[in-house]
Design a protein around this motif. Structure first.
Motif, PDB file in Angstrom:
ATOM      1  N   LEU A 141      74.528  34.018  75.111  1.00  0.00           N
ATOM      2  CA  LEU A 141      75.324  32.963  74.477  1.00  0.00           C
ATOM      3  C   LEU A 141      75.771  33.381  73.080  1.00  0.00           C
ATOM      4  O   LEU A 141      76.892  33.093  72.664  1.00  0.00           O
ATOM      5  CB  LEU A 141      74.551  31.653  74.425  1.00  0.00           C
ATOM      6  N   LYS A 142      74.909  34.079  72.366  1.00  0.00           N
ATOM      7  CA  LYS A 142      75.282  34.588  71.040  1.00  0.00           C
ATOM      8  C   LYS A 142      76.505  35.492  71.155  1.00  0.00           C
ATOM      9  O   LYS A 142      77.455  35.381  70.369  1.00  0.00           O
ATOM     10  CB  LYS A 142      74.117  35.356  70.424  1.00  0.00           C
ATOM     11  N   ALA A 143      76.497  36.400  72.130  1.00  0.00           N
ATOM     12  CA  ALA A 143      77.639  37.311  72.316  1.00  0.00           C
ATOM     13  C   ALA A 143      78.918  36.532  72.625  1.00  0.00           C
ATOM     14  O   ALA A 143      79.994  36.845  72.091  1.00  0.00           O
ATOM     15  CB  ALA A 143      77.338  38.308  73.429  1.00  0.00           C
ATOM     16  N   LEU A 144      78.815  35.508  73.460  1.00  0.00           N
ATOM     17  CA  LEU A 144      79.979  34.681  73.794  1.00  0.00           C
ATOM     18  C   LEU A 144      80.479  33.925  72.573  1.00  0.00           C
ATOM     19  O   LEU A 144      81.689  33.887  72.300  1.00  0.00           O
ATOM     20  CB  LEU A 144      79.598  33.701  74.916  1.00  0.00           C
ATOM     21  N   ILE A 145      79.561  33.338  71.820  1.00  0.00           N
ATOM     22  CA  ILE A 145      79.938  32.601  70.610  1.00  0.00           C
ATOM     23  C   ILE A 145      80.627  33.527  69.619  1.00  0.00           C
ATOM     24  O   ILE A 145      81.683  33.199  69.066  1.00  0.00           O
ATOM     25  CB  ILE A 145      78.692  31.938  69.977  1.00  0.00           C
ATOM     26  N   GLU A 146      80.071  34.706  69.402  1.00  0.00           N
ATOM     27  CA  GLU A 146      80.659  35.655  68.441  1.00  0.00           C
ATOM     28  C   GLU A 146      82.016  36.163  68.902  1.00  0.00           C
ATOM     29  O   GLU A 146      82.888  36.443  68.077  1.00  0.00           O
ATOM     30  CB  GLU A 146      79.708  36.819  68.210  1.00  0.00           C
ATOM     31  N   GLN A 147      82.212  36.287  70.214  1.00  0.00           N
ATOM     32  CA  GLN A 147      83.500  36.751  70.735  1.00  0.00           C
ATOM     33  C   GLN A 147      84.626  35.783  70.369  1.00  0.00           C
ATOM     34  O   GLN A 147      85.713  36.205  69.986  1.00  0.00           O
ATOM     35  CB  GLN A 147      83.420  36.911  72.250  1.00  0.00           C
ATOM     36  N   TYR A 148      84.376  34.486  70.489  1.00  0.00           N
ATOM     37  CA  TYR A 148      85.414  33.480  70.258  1.00  0.00           C
ATOM     38  C   TYR A 148      85.332  32.794  68.898  1.00  0.00           C
ATOM     39  O   TYR A 148      86.267  32.118  68.504  1.00  0.00           O
ATOM     40  CB  TYR A 148      85.369  32.420  71.361  1.00  0.00           C
ATOM     41  N   ASN A 149      84.218  32.957  68.221  1.00  0.00           N
ATOM     42  CA  ASN A 149      83.991  32.292  66.934  1.00  0.00           C
ATOM     43  C   ASN A 149      83.300  33.265  65.985  1.00  0.00           C
ATOM     44  O   ASN A 149      82.133  33.083  65.634  1.00  0.00           O
ATOM     45  CB  ASN A 149      83.086  31.059  67.138  1.00  0.00           C
ATOM     46  N   PRO A 150      84.002  34.316  65.565  1.00  0.00           N
ATOM     47  CA  PRO A 150      83.342  35.387  64.804  1.00  0.00           C
ATOM     48  C   PRO A 150      82.716  34.950  63.483  1.00  0.00           C
ATOM     49  O   PRO A 150      81.802  35.608  62.992  1.00  0.00           O
ATOM     50  CB  PRO A 150      84.455  36.410  64.581  1.00  0.00           C
ATOM     51  N   CYS A 151      83.137  33.842  62.931  1.00  0.00           N
ATOM     52  CA  CYS A 151      82.581  33.379  61.655  1.00  0.00           C
ATOM     53  C   CYS A 151      81.555  32.257  61.828  1.00  0.00           C
ATOM     54  O   CYS A 151      80.998  31.770  60.843  1.00  0.00           O
ATOM     55  CB  CYS A 151      83.704  32.909  60.727  1.00  0.00           C
ATOM     56  N   ALA A 152      81.306  31.853  63.061  1.00  0.00           N
ATOM     57  CA  ALA A 152      80.385  30.734  63.309  1.00  0.00           C
ATOM     58  C   ALA A 152      78.947  31.113  62.996  1.00  0.00           C
ATOM     59  O   ALA A 152      78.522  32.242  63.226  1.00  0.00           O
ATOM     60  CB  ALA A 152      80.488  30.276  64.762  1.00  0.00           C
ATOM     61  N   LYS A 153      78.219  30.153  62.493  1.00  0.00           N
ATOM     62  CA  LYS A 153      76.779  30.302  62.303  1.00  0.00           C
ATOM     63  C   LYS A 153      76.103  29.659  63.511  1.00  0.00           C
ATOM     64  O   LYS A 153      76.469  28.565  63.929  1.00  0.00           O
ATOM     65  CB  LYS A 153      76.333  29.618  61.022  1.00  0.00           C
ATOM     66  N   ILE A 154      75.124  30.360  64.060  1.00  0.00           N
ATOM     67  CA  ILE A 154      74.394  29.843  65.216  1.00  0.00           C
ATOM     68  C   ILE A 154      73.094  29.216  64.712  1.00  0.00           C
ATOM     69  O   ILE A 154      72.348  29.829  63.954  1.00  0.00           O
ATOM     70  CB  ILE A 154      74.109  30.968  66.226  1.00  0.00           C
ATOM     71  N   ILE A 155      72.864  27.999  65.152  1.00  0.00           N
ATOM     72  CA  ILE A 155      71.668  27.253  64.747  1.00  0.00           C
ATOM     73  C   ILE A 155      70.844  26.973  65.998  1.00  0.00           C
ATOM     74  O   ILE A 155      71.389  26.544  67.020  1.00  0.00           O
ATOM     75  CB  ILE A 155      72.060  25.921  64.077  1.00  0.00           C
ATOM     76  N   THR A 156      69.544  27.230  65.932  1.00  0.00           N
ATOM     77  CA  THR A 156      68.673  26.844  67.038  1.00  0.00           C
ATOM     78  C   THR A 156      68.031  25.513  66.682  1.00  0.00           C
ATOM     79  O   THR A 156      67.447  25.363  65.616  1.00  0.00           O
ATOM     80  CB  THR A 156      67.597  27.910  67.320  1.00  0.00           C
ATOM     81  N   TYR A 157      68.189  24.560  67.581  1.00  0.00           N
ATOM     82  CA  TYR A 157      67.648  23.221  67.384  1.00  0.00           C
ATOM     83  C   TYR A 157      66.366  23.130  68.193  1.00  0.00           C
ATOM     84  O   TYR A 157      66.395  23.208  69.417  1.00  0.00           O
ATOM     85  CB  TYR A 157      68.671  22.181  67.849  1.00  0.00           C
ATOM     86  N   MET A 158      65.251  22.993  67.510  1.00  0.00           N
ATOM     87  CA  MET A 158      63.966  23.035  68.178  1.00  0.00           C
ATOM     88  C   MET A 158      63.754  21.795  69.046  1.00  0.00           C
ATOM     89  O   MET A 158      63.931  20.665  68.610  1.00  0.00           O
ATOM     90  CB  MET A 158      62.838  23.143  67.157  1.00  0.00           C
ATOM     91  N   THR A 159      63.362  22.045  70.256  1.00  0.00           N
ATOM     92  CA  THR A 159      63.071  21.001  71.224  1.00  0.00           C
ATOM     93  C   THR A 159      61.842  20.210  70.820  1.00  0.00           C
ATOM     94  O   THR A 159      60.932  20.744  70.205  1.00  0.00           O
ATOM     95  CB  THR A 159      62.810  21.668  72.594  1.00  0.00           C
ATOM     96  N   TRP A 160      61.803  18.967  71.192  1.00  0.00           N
ATOM     97  CA  TRP A 160      60.618  18.140  70.965  1.00  0.00           C
ATOM     98  C   TRP A 160      59.542  18.551  71.956  1.00  0.00           C
ATOM     99  O   TRP A 160      59.824  18.965  73.067  1.00  0.00           O
ATOM    100  CB  TRP A 160      60.976  16.666  71.134  1.00  0.00           C
ATOM    101  N   GLY A 161      58.302  18.421  71.553  1.00  0.00           N
ATOM    102  CA  GLY A 161      57.178  18.716  72.440  1.00  0.00           C
ATOM    103  C   GLY A 161      56.745  17.463  73.175  1.00  0.00           C
ATOM    104  O   GLY A 161      56.770  16.367  72.626  1.00  0.00           O
TER     105      GLY A 161
END
Length: 128
Positions: free
Chosen positions: A75-95
């Protein structure tokens, strides 16, 4: 959550465009083959893209290592391909308070899930 962020942005006089692809219970890997997810990422011009895994997967070692981490990388590779300046944030799941039937038996209580979740998301984020 997105409406809360939208409201905060509006109250501060900022324009914020939010979109999402969040089918319930979807593991991260399912987004790789999802036409809606692909369309939203490939439209480009996103400043931020937030990734969140299904709630139990980060606690299940085999699936985490063989499904979650590779899917996040793809997914990172796909995001960077179409959104080269985007910051990727991981949203932690609830336990889950009492774990789950698929969870590692050592992580059956909520208090025991929080630290592994933090560790697994930190590893994933560091690799992104």
């Amino acid at each position: 959550m997105s409406q809360l962020v939208q409201s905060l942005s509006t109250s501060a006089g900022k324009t914020l465009i939010i979109d999402s692809s969040m089918p319930g219970g979807y593991p991260m890997s399912s987004h790789l083959d999802d036409a809606t997810t692909f369309a939203k990422i490939s439209q480009g011009n996103w400043d931020y893209v937030i990734l969140q895994e299904q709630s139990q997967i980060p606690t299940i070692e085999f699936i985490r290592d063989n499904d979650m981490y590779p899917a996040m990388t793809d997914l990172k590779a796909l995001i960077e391909q179409y959104n080269p300046c985007a910051k990727i944030i991981t949203y932690m799941t609830w336990g889950r308070r009492y774990g789950g039937q698929q969870c590692d038996q050592n992580n059956t209580y909520y208090c025991n899930l929080r630290n592994p979740f933090l560790d697994y998301y930190k590893i994933a984020f560091d690799d992104l």
